[in-house]
Write a protein that holds these residues in place. Structure first.
Motif, PDB file in Angstrom:
ATOM      1  N   GLU A  16       0.819  -1.202   0.000  1.00 52.13           N
ATOM      2  CA  GLU A  16       0.000   0.000   0.000  1.00 52.13           C
ATOM      3  C   GLU A  16       0.862   1.265   0.000  1.00 52.13           C
ATOM      4  O   GLU A  16       0.531   2.260  -0.657  1.00 52.13           O
ATOM      5  CB  GLU A  16      -0.927  -0.003   1.203  1.00 52.13           C
ATOM      6  CG  GLU A  16      -1.882   1.137   1.081  1.00 52.13           C
ATOM      7  CD  GLU A  16      -3.052   1.058   2.018  1.00 52.13           C
ATOM      8  OE1 GLU A  16      -3.016   0.239   2.942  1.00 52.13           O
ATOM      9  OE2 GLU A  16      -3.984   1.845   1.807  1.00 52.13           O
ATOM     10  N   ALA A  17       1.977   1.204   0.742  1.00 50.02           N
ATOM     11  CA  ALA A  17       2.864   2.379   0.795  1.00 50.02           C
ATOM     12  C   ALA A  17       3.406   2.670  -0.604  1.00 50.02           C
ATOM     13  O   ALA A  17       3.493   3.815  -1.034  1.00 50.02           O
ATOM     14  CB  ALA A  17       4.002   2.129   1.768  1.00 50.02           C
ATOM     15  N   ARG A  18       3.719   1.602  -1.327  1.00 49.26           N
ATOM     16  CA  ARG A  18       4.223   1.786  -2.689  1.00 49.26           C
ATOM     17  C   ARG A  18       3.119   2.379  -3.586  1.00 49.26           C
ATOM     18  O   ARG A  18       3.349   3.263  -4.391  1.00 49.26           O
ATOM     19  CB  ARG A  18       4.666   0.435  -3.248  1.00 49.26           C
ATOM     20  CG  ARG A  18       5.561   0.578  -4.468  1.00 49.26           C
ATOM     21  CD  ARG A  18       5.526  -0.654  -5.283  1.00 49.26           C
ATOM     22  NE  ARG A  18       5.922  -1.808  -4.513  1.00 49.26           N
ATOM     23  CZ  ARG A  18       7.043  -2.487  -4.724  1.00 49.26           C
ATOM     24  NH1 ARG A  18       7.871  -2.112  -5.645  1.00 49.26           N
ATOM     25  NH2 ARG A  18       7.304  -3.564  -4.030  1.00 49.26           N
ATOM     26  N   PHE A  19       1.898   1.863  -3.374  1.00 45.39           N
ATOM     27  CA  PHE A  19       0.754   2.374  -4.129  1.00 45.39           C
ATOM     28  C   PHE A  19       0.550   3.866  -3.822  1.00 45.39           C
ATOM     29  O   PHE A  19       0.295   4.678  -4.716  1.00 45.39           O
ATOM     30  CB  PHE A  19      -0.495   1.563  -3.743  1.00 45.39           C
ATOM     31  CG  PHE A  19      -1.739   2.003  -4.444  1.00 45.39           C
ATOM     32  CD1 PHE A  19      -1.936   1.728  -5.780  1.00 45.39           C
ATOM     33  CD2 PHE A  19      -2.719   2.701  -3.756  1.00 45.39           C
ATOM     34  CE1 PHE A  19      -3.086   2.134  -6.427  1.00 45.39           C
ATOM     35  CE2 PHE A  19      -3.875   3.122  -4.394  1.00 45.39           C
ATOM     36  CZ  PHE A  19      -4.053   2.835  -5.734  1.00 45.39           C
ATOM     37  N   TYR A  20       0.723   4.224  -2.538  1.00 43.20           N
ATOM     38  CA  TYR A  20       0.564   5.630  -2.134  1.00 43.20           C
ATOM     39  C   TYR A  20       1.594   6.509  -2.844  1.00 43.20           C
ATOM     40  O   TYR A  20       1.273   7.588  -3.339  1.00 43.20           O
ATOM     41  CB  TYR A  20       0.709   5.749  -0.607  1.00 43.20           C
ATOM     42  CG  TYR A  20       0.707   7.174  -0.118  1.00 43.20           C
ATOM     43  CD1 TYR A  20      -0.449   7.952  -0.182  1.00 43.20           C
ATOM     44  CD2 TYR A  20       1.863   7.769   0.396  1.00 43.20           C
ATOM     45  CE1 TYR A  20      -0.459   9.268   0.243  1.00 43.20           C
ATOM     46  CE2 TYR A  20       1.866   9.082   0.831  1.00 43.20           C
ATOM     47  CZ  TYR A  20       0.705   9.825   0.750  1.00 43.20           C
ATOM     48  OH  TYR A  20       0.704  11.141   1.169  1.00 43.20           O
ATOM     49  N   HIS A  21       2.840   6.016  -2.899  1.00 40.40           N
ATOM     50  CA  HIS A  21       3.874   6.808  -3.579  1.00 40.40           C
ATOM     51  C   HIS A  21       3.519   7.020  -5.057  1.00 40.40           C
ATOM     52  O   HIS A  21       3.681   8.117  -5.588  1.00 40.40           O
ATOM     53  CB  HIS A  21       5.247   6.134  -3.456  1.00 40.40           C
ATOM     54  CG  HIS A  21       5.851   6.342  -2.097  1.00 40.40           C
ATOM     55  ND1 HIS A  21       6.619   5.395  -1.473  1.00 40.40           N
ATOM     56  CD2 HIS A  21       5.779   7.383  -1.254  1.00 40.40           C
ATOM     57  CE1 HIS A  21       6.994   5.868  -0.289  1.00 40.40           C
ATOM     58  NE2 HIS A  21       6.496   7.069  -0.140  1.00 40.40           N
ATOM     59  N   GLY A  22       3.013   5.974  -5.698  1.00 43.55           N
ATOM     60  CA  GLY A  22       2.614   6.085  -7.113  1.00 43.55           C
ATOM     61  C   GLY A  22       1.469   7.086  -7.263  1.00 43.55           C
ATOM     62  O   GLY A  22       1.422   7.876  -8.212  1.00 43.55           O
ATOM     63  N   PHE A  23       0.551   7.043  -6.304  1.00 45.29           N
ATOM     64  CA  PHE A  23      -0.619   7.926  -6.268  1.00 45.29           C
ATOM     65  C   PHE A  23      -0.157   9.389  -6.216  1.00 45.29           C
ATOM     66  O   PHE A  23      -0.589  10.232  -7.007  1.00 45.29           O
ATOM     67  CB  PHE A  23      -1.379   7.543  -4.990  1.00 45.29           C
ATOM     68  CG  PHE A  23      -2.723   8.158  -4.786  1.00 45.29           C
ATOM     69  CD1 PHE A  23      -3.866   7.565  -5.296  1.00 45.29           C
ATOM     70  CD2 PHE A  23      -2.862   9.302  -4.011  1.00 45.29           C
ATOM     71  CE1 PHE A  23      -5.115   8.108  -5.061  1.00 45.29           C
ATOM     72  CE2 PHE A  23      -4.106   9.846  -3.770  1.00 45.29           C
ATOM     73  CZ  PHE A  23      -5.238   9.254  -4.286  1.00 45.29           C
TER      74      PHE A  23
END
Ligand code: HAM
Length: 433
Positions: A16-23
């Motif tokens: 999720e943290a990686r997804f947040y960074h992409g977001f």
């Protein structure tokens, strides 16, 4: 007993943290194309900023602020002492007030200057009753444009937000954009009086809180969740009937620009938003098939008086913020959940532990060449190392064996193509891609 997180707070685990960074990266790219540049302000501000900026009668200020107390101030309080208002600190419940404070403090919009277009991303804190999509610490991405009153600013902001949601993958049919104009200091007082008079005429049907609201800030009653209050407020006077000519023109031009961009919306004369600083345009995007009752994924509007409220010279403003966690719920509802992306491209395995120094050297070389690489740091057989490489979703596994290495060679398995080849140990980086 193990200590766990208090409710309303969430860990962002690696996927999720990686997804947040992409977001955030996607927002940076899209908002950057509209001229927005990043600003980072502290997560703590003096309490007074939010009281003045957001409004004392709002739920956010009257019920939901986390006020931070330093050890020293806590001792003063416990000793029956008084904390000076400048030392009263609050964890920011939203980003606009802090950005406006920074703009004023650093004079980012000197007289005659181009508007300051600022974007931010980070955690906000509200002591709300936690439920799905409603957290006590949540992450917002927001923008603020200070120094321009033109309706084109509002329109481009709305268009940019909708473009962000659509690039994220939220289908346009599963969200609705609500828009309204709240008028200005010239036309809103008459409207407020009309709502107050209407509420007084229906006082017996309204909840105690709404009757109280009628005195201080009657427009807050539009946000009441009580079904009886909702029914009364549904038939309340509409702001659109009270707008002055300037506000009516401004609103019509915003809508014309949004129409021209082919973005559909619903005009909602009851949309007042939960913060007191808004003037003229307000808007909110709601997710329709979200599994959460908390369906507002983003919202904002114009605030032409906030800068003065915070102590600056008259400067119009416009902005919005969107909630990461609610967008994630909307994406899940659209079948686009967070997926676990590979963290390793090349896994370097060894036939026996004596070759670990060579493996260590090879992973460093690969990383220096910009390739995500890892090796076995535990006590594992070759078979177990291959299992680990699979789990990491490594594209390649380089297997170091004593005989091959003696000849300066290494075996590389392509885990996707299921092929294997031998390449020179000194050229693994270039041989792979
Ligand atoms: P807001 O509508 O209070 O506006 O918050 C913006 C977004 O933050 C909401 O649409 C929602 O997605 C998310 N959000 C708010 N509260 C929570 C919560 N407790 N848990 C999870 N997500 C939440 C503002 O904050 C304004 N500062 C927006 C703005 C910027 N207006 C002008 N400039």
């Amino acid at each position: 007993m193990a200590i766990t997180l208090p409710s309303g707070f969430e860990d962002m685990l690696p996927a999720e943290a990686r997804f947040y960074h992409g977001f955030v990266e996607t927002a940076r790219r899209i908002f950057g194309a509209y001229g927005y540049v990043p600003i980072i302000t502290p997560q703590v501000e003096v309490t007074e900023l939010f009281v003045r900026g957001i409004g004392e009668a709002t739920d956010v200020v009257s019920k939901e602020m986390f006020t931070a107390i330093s050890g020293e101030n806590l001792n003063t309080l416990l000793g029956g002492g008084h904390i000076k208002s400048k030392s009263r600190l609050t964890l920011r419940p939203e980003g606009t007030a802090g950005v406006v404070r920074a703009v004023v403090e650093h004079d980012l919009v000197p007289q005659g200057a181009a508007p300051a277009k600022l974007m931010y991303a980070g955690p906000m804190f509200r002591a709300e009753r936690p439920q799905k999509g409603r957290l006590r610490q949540f992450n917002q991405i927001g923008i603020e444009c200070l120094g321009a009153e033109a309706p084109s600013v509002d329109a481009e902001g709305i268009i940019m937000l909708m473009r962000f949601f659509s690039e994220l993958g939220i289908p346009s049919e599963s969200m609705v954009l609500l828009v309204n104009s709240m008028g200005c200091e010239k036309c809103r007082p008459a409207y407020r009086d009309a709502v107050r008079a209407y509420m007084a005429a229906h006082a017996e049907k309204l909840c105690d809180q709404c009757n109280e609201r009628a005195q201080i800030n009657p427009l807050r009653a539009f946000d009441c969740k009580n079904p009886a209050c909702r029914e009364v407020m549904d038939a309340a006077p509409k702001i659109t009937d009270y707008l002055c000519d300037e506000c009516r023109d401004h609103y019509a031009t915003v809508l014309a620009y949004v129409d021209a961009a082919g973005i559909s919306y619903v005009e909602d004369p009851k949309l007042v938003r939960g913060l007191d600083y808004y003037t003229r345009t307000v808007f909110e995007v709601q997710a329709l098939d979200s599994s959460s009752a908390q369906n507002a994924i983003g919202g904002g509007g114009r605030y032409d008086k906030l800068v003065e409220e915070v102590g600056g010279r008259p400067t119009p403003g416009f902005g919005f913020a969107l909630g990461f966690e609610r967008c994630r719920i909307a994406l899940e509802a659209a079948g686009k959940g967070v997926s676990d992306a590979p963290s390793c491209t090349v896994f370097v395995a060894t036939v026996d532990d004596s070759l670990k120094p060579q493996a260590f050297g090879l992973v460093q070389r690969l990383r220096d060449a910009g390739v995500a690489a890892d090796m076995n740091h535990q006590d594992r057989s070759l078979k177990s190392q291959l299992k680990l490489a699979n789990k990491l979703q490594a594209r390649f596994v380089a297997v170091l064996g004593p005989d091959e290495l003696a000849e300066g060679l290494v075996t590389v398995r392509d885990m996707v193509g299921h092929t294997e080849r031998t390449v020179p140990f000194d050229e693994v980086e270039s041989a792979l891609f």
